[in-house]
Motif scaffolding. Structure first.
Motif, PDB file in Angstrom:
ATOM      1  N   VAL A 130      44.814  23.458  41.888  1.00 18.84           N
ATOM      2  CA  VAL A 130      43.917  24.585  41.615  1.00 18.84           C
ATOM      3  C   VAL A 130      43.222  24.975  42.910  1.00 18.84           C
ATOM      4  CG1 VAL A 130      42.029  25.432  40.177  1.00 18.84           C
ATOM      5  CG2 VAL A 130      43.551  23.657  39.298  1.00 18.84           C
ATOM      6  N   LEU A 131      43.362  26.238  43.302  1.00 15.73           N
ATOM      7  CA  LEU A 131      42.830  26.711  44.577  1.00 15.73           C
ATOM      8  C   LEU A 131      42.124  28.048  44.408  1.00 15.73           C
ATOM      9  CD1 LEU A 131      46.038  26.090  46.729  1.00 15.73           C
ATOM     10  CD2 LEU A 131      44.029  24.593  46.628  1.00 15.73           C
ATOM     11  N   ARG A 132      41.138  28.290  45.265  1.00 14.39           N
ATOM     12  CA  ARG A 132      40.523  29.606  45.388  1.00 14.39           C
ATOM     13  C   ARG A 132      41.043  30.261  46.669  1.00 14.39           C
ATOM     14  NH1 ARG A 132      35.503  26.943  44.207  1.00 14.39           N
ATOM     15  NH2 ARG A 132      34.568  27.586  42.228  1.00 14.39           N
ATOM     16  N   LEU A 133      41.560  31.475  46.563  1.00 11.69           N
ATOM     17  CA  LEU A 133      42.017  32.228  47.727  1.00 11.69           C
ATOM     18  C   LEU A 133      41.129  33.459  47.878  1.00 11.69           C
ATOM     19  CD1 LEU A 133      45.899  32.090  47.248  1.00 11.69           C
ATOM     20  CD2 LEU A 133      44.379  30.428  48.356  1.00 11.69           C
ATOM     21  N   ARG A 134      40.500  33.582  49.030  1.00 16.73           N
ATOM     22  CA  ARG A 134      39.549  34.671  49.240  1.00 16.73           C
ATOM     23  C   ARG A 134      40.259  36.001  49.518  1.00 16.73           C
ATOM     24  NH1 ARG A 134      34.346  33.139  49.689  1.00 16.73           N
ATOM     25  NH2 ARG A 134      33.927  30.902  49.891  1.00 16.73           N
ATOM     26  N   LEU A 135      39.553  37.101  49.193  1.00 14.69           N
ATOM     27  CA  LEU A 135      40.036  38.448  49.461  1.00 14.69           C
ATOM     28  C   LEU A 135      38.872  39.297  49.958  1.00 14.69           C
ATOM     29  CD1 LEU A 135      38.938  40.402  46.905  1.00 14.69           C
ATOM     30  CD2 LEU A 135      40.650  39.052  45.689  1.00 14.69           C
ATOM     31  N   ARG A 136      39.183  40.500  50.429  1.00 15.51           N
ATOM     32  CA  ARG A 136      38.133  41.415  50.872  1.00 15.51           C
ATOM     33  C   ARG A 136      37.880  42.460  49.784  1.00 15.51           C
ATOM     34  NH1 ARG A 136      41.238  40.991  55.452  1.00 15.51           N
ATOM     35  NH2 ARG A 136      40.234  39.892  57.166  1.00 15.51           N
ATOM     36  N   PRO A 137      36.694  42.475  49.181  1.00 15.01           N
ATOM     37  CA  PRO A 137      36.380  43.551  48.233  1.00 15.01           C
ATOM     38  C   PRO A 137      36.272  44.884  48.975  1.00 15.01           C
ATOM     39  CG  PRO A 137      34.899  41.660  47.972  1.00 15.01           C
ATOM     40  CD  PRO A 137      35.624  41.480  49.277  1.00 15.01           C
ATOM     41  N   PRO A 138      36.473  46.011  48.274  1.00 15.86           N
ATOM     42  CA  PRO A 138      36.818  46.084  46.851  1.00 15.86           C
ATOM     43  C   PRO A 138      38.281  45.737  46.606  1.00 15.86           C
ATOM     44  CG  PRO A 138      36.771  48.271  47.804  1.00 15.86           C
ATOM     45  CD  PRO A 138      36.296  47.357  48.880  1.00 15.86           C
ATOM     46  N   TYR A 139      38.561  45.333  45.390  1.00 11.36           N
ATOM     47  CA  TYR A 139      39.911  44.946  44.996  1.00 11.36           C
ATOM     48  C   TYR A 139      40.166  45.551  43.620  1.00 11.36           C
ATOM     49  CZ  TYR A 139      44.025  41.899  44.468  1.00 11.36           C
ATOM     50  OH  TYR A 139      45.296  41.415  44.321  1.00 11.36           O
ATOM     51  N   ASP A 140      41.098  46.475  43.523  1.00 11.88           N
ATOM     52  CA  ASP A 140      41.366  47.164  42.256  1.00 11.88           C
ATOM     53  C   ASP A 140      42.218  46.270  41.353  1.00 11.88           C
ATOM     54  OD1 ASP A 140      41.908  48.892  40.170  1.00 11.88           O
ATOM     55  OD2 ASP A 140      42.172  50.637  41.461  1.00 11.88           O
ATOM     56  N   ALA A 141      41.556  45.327  40.689  1.00  7.12           N
ATOM     57  CA  ALA A 141      42.266  44.372  39.834  1.00  7.12           C
ATOM     58  C   ALA A 141      42.849  45.051  38.605  1.00  7.12           C
ATOM     59  CB  ALA A 141      41.320  43.244  39.418  1.00  7.12           C
TER      60      ALA A 141
ATOM     61  N   GLU B  65      54.718  35.781  32.306  1.00  2.86           N
ATOM     62  CA  GLU B  65      53.898  36.153  31.159  1.00  2.86           C
ATOM     63  C   GLU B  65      52.624  36.812  31.674  1.00  2.86           C
ATOM     64  OE1 GLU B  65      55.051  32.310  28.310  1.00  2.86           O
ATOM     65  OE2 GLU B  65      53.191  32.327  29.491  1.00  2.86           O
ATOM     66  N   HIS B  66      52.156  37.806  30.935  1.00  5.00           N
ATOM     67  CA  HIS B  66      50.906  38.476  31.318  1.00  5.00           C
ATOM     68  C   HIS B  66      49.942  38.422  30.141  1.00  5.00           C
ATOM     69  CE1 HIS B  66      48.536  41.216  33.852  1.00  5.00           C
ATOM     70  NE2 HIS B  66      48.120  41.745  32.708  1.00  5.00           N
ATOM     71  N   VAL B  67      48.750  37.881  30.392  1.00  4.75           N
ATOM     72  CA  VAL B  67      47.706  37.819  29.364  1.00  4.75           C
ATOM     73  C   VAL B  67      46.681  38.886  29.713  1.00  4.75           C
ATOM     74  CG1 VAL B  67      45.987  36.381  28.229  1.00  4.75           C
ATOM     75  CG2 VAL B  67      48.100  35.345  29.106  1.00  4.75           C
ATOM     76  N   PRO B  68      46.615  39.993  28.950  1.00  7.64           N
ATOM     77  CA  PRO B  68      45.720  41.091  29.318  1.00  7.64           C
ATOM     78  C   PRO B  68      44.256  40.750  29.082  1.00  7.64           C
ATOM     79  CG  PRO B  68      46.751  41.535  27.208  1.00  7.64           C
ATOM     80  CD  PRO B  68      47.375  40.270  27.719  1.00  7.64           C
ATOM     81  N   GLY B  69      43.393  41.583  29.588  1.00  4.41           N
ATOM     82  CA  GLY B  69      41.963  41.388  29.436  1.00  4.41           C
ATOM     83  C   GLY B  69      41.242  41.865  30.668  1.00  4.41           C
ATOM     84  N   ARG B  70      39.917  41.893  30.599  1.00  5.17           N
ATOM     85  CA  ARG B  70      39.148  42.331  31.762  1.00  5.17           C
ATOM     86  C   ARG B  70      39.421  41.412  32.948  1.00  5.17           C
ATOM     87  NH1 ARG B  70      33.586  41.835  33.456  1.00  5.17           N
ATOM     88  NH2 ARG B  70      33.000  43.663  34.682  1.00  5.17           N
ATOM     89  N   ARG B  71      39.563  40.135  32.683  1.00  3.31           N
ATOM     90  CA  ARG B  71      40.041  39.185  33.685  1.00  3.31           C
ATOM     91  C   ARG B  71      41.402  38.684  33.230  1.00  3.31           C
ATOM     92  NH1 ARG B  71      34.992  35.398  35.737  1.00  3.31           N
ATOM     93  NH2 ARG B  71      34.056  36.958  37.111  1.00  3.31           N
ATOM     94  N   TRP B  72      42.387  39.495  33.487  1.00  2.72           N
ATOM     95  CA  TRP B  72      43.732  39.153  33.064  1.00  2.72           C
ATOM     96  C   TRP B  72      44.241  37.927  33.820  1.00  2.72           C
ATOM     97  CZ3 TRP B  72      46.511  39.273  37.459  1.00  2.72           C
ATOM     98  CH2 TRP B  72      46.136  40.166  38.467  1.00  2.72           C
ATOM     99  N   THR B  73      45.265  37.308  33.240  1.00  2.00           N
ATOM    100  CA  THR B  73      45.953  36.187  33.889  1.00  2.00           C
ATOM    101  C   THR B  73      47.438  36.497  33.912  1.00  2.00           C
ATOM    102  OG1 THR B  73      44.326  34.534  33.205  1.00  2.00           O
ATOM    103  CG2 THR B  73      46.536  33.735  33.727  1.00  2.00           C
ATOM    104  N   HIS B  74      48.047  36.292  35.050  1.00  2.00           N
ATOM    105  CA  HIS B  74      49.497  36.468  35.154  1.00  2.00           C
ATOM    106  C   HIS B  74      50.116  35.128  35.515  1.00  2.00           C
ATOM    107  CE1 HIS B  74      52.945  39.217  35.367  1.00  2.00           C
ATOM    108  NE2 HIS B  74      53.423  38.367  36.268  1.00  2.00           N
TER     109      HIS B  74
END
Length: 503
Positions: free
Chosen positions: A213-224, A241-250
């Protein structure tokens, strides 16, 4: 280590095409547009920082600029513990360049020196080791070996901070030949022993399983939202598989050097959480592939500012700040997607791809039920007539491409994107649209634009831009070197707005 360091004066221009005065102005203003493009060392403290570092602005005479963290380390600086320049997102500044330095940096990031050493990298690039070293030092400020060592150190730091693995396990998983070498490099890179980098358990991401389990940083803004809609529409049954939602998981299978692994990603503000069944020895490859797939190293401020200069494109940029160009974890898979998707809908292509995965994909360890995408040799062995659901000519193109990739005639891992494109065009049935799409999605070229694409032409026409492929291609030359992002904006403008779902 002494707080003061001796450094060699930087030649001519500072990185990112700035003279030293302009570079200093950027760091004094904490200008986020240069985060990931320049780093600066402070001779009075011995640390190197990002332009956005919140520390007090150093005096100009104490500042030295660098084009890469590895160059700062080579000059004797250690990473700042406030702005953490070693943990910042990378840069796509080099990705559109086809010269020696750009190609070398892409190969080093992909682990070429871990596999074949500096000599192997030089052979791949058809230059001498001396010329390769001289070219990298002149433009980046560090030689190929230092760049590779810094890459290992960054992988090790990620594992030290975010996992419970022992330091010895991390040392060997990150590519170090001994624990002593690991300790020496980590002290040189970060100014502290590896054990001092370890976070308390409460600071780590909780995990109910043994996954990495890792956190990978990004530069906001990010159009998730836009990214989630893209991934959901192209999900191939059996592979992902894609699990939809405001915080989706792929969730999908990611091919890695040791073994393929089911990996899932979720966007959380300024970072992505990655959970994977990957072998820990594949951590660097996993991080590189996920970062490239989700375009985590993009600089949205720079891209949006450049594209927003075109009055026709500005409304699209304003509607989707931080839009990314999703690419791939497997260039070969994307080549197949490009061929299968010729002149059919996204849904129809997904059905055909699911059949290929079910019939010729390989099982992945675990109980996910997902299968790895068929490898080139498996597709090359097929009779084109046995591939149902597509015209015979397209099936023959697919098999011919698979054979060319399997025997090395088409080297998708080559850093020379023009060379890859030329090899693809030599295959009957792989025309300009296919190769343009492959450059954009499979090879992660930030400056690709398949102008013959029907969707791009329709979207351009709706904005009052030329709709004919040749005229459109001429118009978009002004969007270089970010034409892939312009293409993504045009495609996104054709899609219905994603539904905002509760988390």
């Amino acid at each position: 280590m002494s707080s003061r360091v001796q450094v060699v004066e930087q030649p001519g221009l500072a990185p990112a095409g700035l003279d030293p005065d302009a570079a200093y102005a950027a760091l004094a203003a904490r200008d986020r547009r240069f985060d990931g493009r320049i780093w600066f060392g402070v001779t009075s403290t011995g640390v190197y920082c990002r332009p956005v570092c919140p520390a007090q602005t150093p005096k100009a005479q104490n500042v030295r600029f660098f084009a890469a963290p590895a160059a700062a380390v080579s000059a004797g600086f250690r990473a700042c513990r406030r702005c953490r320049p070693d943990s910042a997102p990378g840069s796509r500044h080099w990705d559109h360049r086809g010269d020696l330095v750009g190609r070398a940096l892409r190969l080093i990031a992909d682990g070429a020196i871990d596999d074949g050493g500096v000599a192997g990298l030089a052979r791949t690039l058809h230059v001498s080791e001396r010329h390769l070293h001289r070219s990298l030092v002149a433009e980046v400020g560090a030689g190929p070996l230092q760049l590779a060592v810094s890459r290992r150190a960054q992988t090790a730091k990620l594992l030290v901070e975010q996992t419970d693995l022992s330091l010895a396990e991390i040392a060997f998983a990150s590519g170090f030949s001994s624990v002593r070498q690991f300790n020496d490099v980590m002290r040189r890179e970060f100014g502290i022993a590896p054990s001092g980098l370890r976070r308390t358990p409460s600071e780590r991401i909780p995990s109910a399983d043994p996954a990495l389990v890792l956190r990978l940083r990004l530069r906001p803004p990010y159009d998730a939202d836009a990214l989630g809609a893209f991934l959901a529409a192209r999900t191939v049954a059996g592979l992902e598989e894609h699990v939809p939602g405001r915080r989706w998981t792929h969730r999908r299978v990611v091919p890695l050097p040791t073994r393929a692994a089911v990996t899932e990603v979720t966007v959380h503000g300024d970072h992505v959480v990655v959970r994977s069944g990957a072998d820990v020895r594949d951590t660097a490859a996993l991080v590189r592939r996920v970062r490239r797939w989700l375009d985590l190293d993009a600089d949205p401020a720079t891209v949006d500012a450049a594209l927003g200069l075109d009055p026709a494109l500005a409304p699209l940029v304003g509607a989707h700040p931080g839009l990314r160009v999703p690419t791939t974890v497997d260039p070969w898979e994307t080549v197949v997607r490009a061929v299968v998707g010729q002149q059919v809908s996204v849904a129809a292509a997904g059905t055909l791809l699911a059949r290929l995965v079910a019939a010729h994909g390989t099982e992945v360890a675990g109980e996910s039920g997902l299968r790895a995408f068929p490898r080139p040799a498996a597709i090359a062995a097929l009779d084109p007539a046995a591939i149902t659901g597509m015209p015979g000519s397209r099936a023959r193109t697919l098999v011919a491409l698979a054979a060319a990739v399997a025997d090395g005639s088409v080297a998708l891992g080559s850093p020379d994107l023009d060379e890859v494109e030329a090899a693809l065009l030599a295959i009957p049935g792989a025309g300009p649209w296919t190769t343009g799409y492959v450059r954009l999605r499979a090879l992660a070229d930030p400056d690709a634009f398949p102008a013959s694409d029907l969707g791009l032409r329709h979207a351009a026409g709706a904005l009052g831009l030329p709709e004919a492929a040749r005229a459109l291609g001429a118009h978009v030359s002004a969007w270089s070197p970010w034409r892939s992002y312009a293409a993504q904006h045009l495609w996104t403008s054709l899609a219905p707005a994603p539904v905002k779902e509760p988390s």
